[in-house]
Design a protein around this motif. Structure first.
Motif, short mmCIF file in Angstrom:
data_model
loop_
_atom_site.label_atom_id
_atom_site.label_comp_id
_atom_site.label_asym_id
_atom_site.label_seq_id
_atom_site.Cartn_x
_atom_site.Cartn_y
_atom_site.Cartn_z
N GLY A 56 -5.34 -0.36 21.05
CA GLY A 56 -4.48 0.79 20.86
C GLY A 56 -5.17 2.12 21.02
N HIS A 58 7.51 -0.59 18.08
CA HIS A 58 7.43 0.63 18.87
C HIS A 58 8.61 0.80 19.83
CE1 HIS A 58 6.19 -1.27 22.67
NE2 HIS A 58 5.31 -1.99 22.00
N ALA A 90 1.24 -2.07 16.51
CA ALA A 90 2.59 -1.83 17.02
C ALA A 90 3.04 -3.02 17.86
CB ALA A 90 2.64 -0.56 17.86
N SER A 91 4.30 -3.43 17.67
CA SER A 91 4.87 -4.57 18.39
C SER A 91 6.08 -4.12 19.19
CB SER A 91 5.31 -5.66 17.42
OG SER A 91 4.29 -6.01 16.51
N ILE A 122 0.22 3.37 26.92
CA ILE A 122 -0.57 3.26 25.70
C ILE A 122 -0.87 4.64 25.13
CG2 ILE A 122 -2.88 3.19 26.74
CD1 ILE A 122 -1.61 1.09 23.78
N LEU A 125 2.21 5.66 23.19
CA LEU A 125 2.29 4.91 21.93
C LEU A 125 1.32 5.50 20.90
CD1 LEU A 125 2.55 1.20 23.14
CD2 LEU A 125 4.38 2.67 22.27
N LEU A 143 -2.99 4.23 15.69
CA LEU A 143 -2.69 2.93 16.28
C LEU A 143 -3.97 2.22 16.72
CD1 LEU A 143 -0.52 0.94 17.35
CD2 LEU A 143 -0.58 2.22 19.51
N VAL A 163 -1.73 -3.21 20.17
CA VAL A 163 -0.34 -3.41 20.58
C VAL A 163 -0.16 -4.87 20.97
CG1 VAL A 163 0.08 -1.05 21.34
CG2 VAL A 163 -0.92 -2.67 22.94
N GLU A 164 0.98 -5.44 20.56
CA GLU A 164 1.29 -6.83 20.85
C GLU A 164 2.81 -7.01 20.82
OE1 GLU A 164 2.73 -7.45 17.90
OE2 GLU A 164 1.25 -8.22 16.47
#
Length: 265
Positions: A86, A104, A172-173, A184, A187, A194, A197-198
């Protein structure tokens, strides 16, 4: 013979490779097929456990978490798998343990604030502090005691793995494989702090919040969530992340933990 209440740990991963070795390590293994998923029920290093693959995405993960609780009587949930970085402080091969999770791609504005899950009043779902601290401890012990032994030198060289760091914070998903630097970047702007991310963790977090089940999420960073994210992804999952998961879960189960009581004779 005196019995304490047996706690049952549910272990979820999105991909088969992310649980490589865990099912094989189970004692008293029985497999139950339900809802197009195979639930492996047994004991892992003394802990009553159920391992299952959720498949990829928030709906799949939410259904799996719900079934673990409602059908299999799981009292605690652990999600383990890979994620994209992230931010620049989180490198490939690092480990992130979630303190909170956000969806997200949730946006029901103007009816509700952006990122807030409607009718919950929450955008961020907080993981169980005790469970997460125990998990982070297992991760630190893995880095100090197992990493150099279980990750082959060739794999460390190919993926440029140094001594991994263990981070705790925001994950964040969303139902998107993030593979763009601009994405990214946005985000990170929208979600300060953050770390990763997944595509599943925040959905599991919402289910656990609504059902009152303690949970923890741990992710191995497989890529930088940029244009190179898909390069050698499955090789990393098989040769690096799967070994992280196996040894961290082993340490997690073997270390005494008050919330994972086992049968006493």
């Amino acid at each position: 013979m005196n019995h304490h209440k047996i706690k049952r740990l549910g272990i979820i991963s999105a991909l088969h490779e992310e649980q490589e070795g865990l099912v094989q390590a189970m004692e008293g293994l029985a497999t139950v097929t339900h809802g197009m998923r195979d639930y492996a029920v047994g004991r892992l290093w003394g802990i009553d456990a159920v391992c299952v693959l959720s498949r990829i995405g928030k709906v799949a993960a939410a259904m799996t978490a719900t079934m673990l609780v409602e059908k299999f009587g799981v009292t605690h949930i652990l999600f383990t798998g890979v994620a994209g970085s992230g931010g620049p402080s989180v490198a490939v091969g690092d480990i992130v343990v979630a303190e909170s999770l956000v969806q997200h791609d949730m946006d029901a504005s103007p009816l509700f604030p952006r990122f807030e899950v409607p009718l919950t009043g929450l955008a961020h779902f907080t993981s169980d502090a005790s469970l997460s601290t125990h998990l982070a401890g297992a991760a630190h012990d893995f880095v100090a005691g197992d990493f150099l032994d279980v990750i082959e030198a060739d794999e460390r060289r190919v993926f440029r793995l140094q001594q991994p760091s263990v981070h705790r914070g925001l994950i964040a998903s969303g139902d998107q494989f993030v593979s763009c630097r601009d994405h990214i970047g946005r985000l990170g702007t929208n979600h300060p702090g953050l770390l990763a991310v997944e595509m599943e963790g925040a959905a599991v977090a919402q289910v656990c919040f609504e059902l009152g089940v303690p949970f923890a999420v741990i992710r191995t960073i497989s890529d930088n969530a940029n244009e190179d994210a898909a390069h050698d992804f499955m090789r990393f999952v098989k040769s690096v992340a799967a070994r992280y998961a196996f040894h961290i879960v082993r340490r997690f189960c073997q270390q005494p933990h008050p919330n994972l009581a086992v049968k006493a004779l």
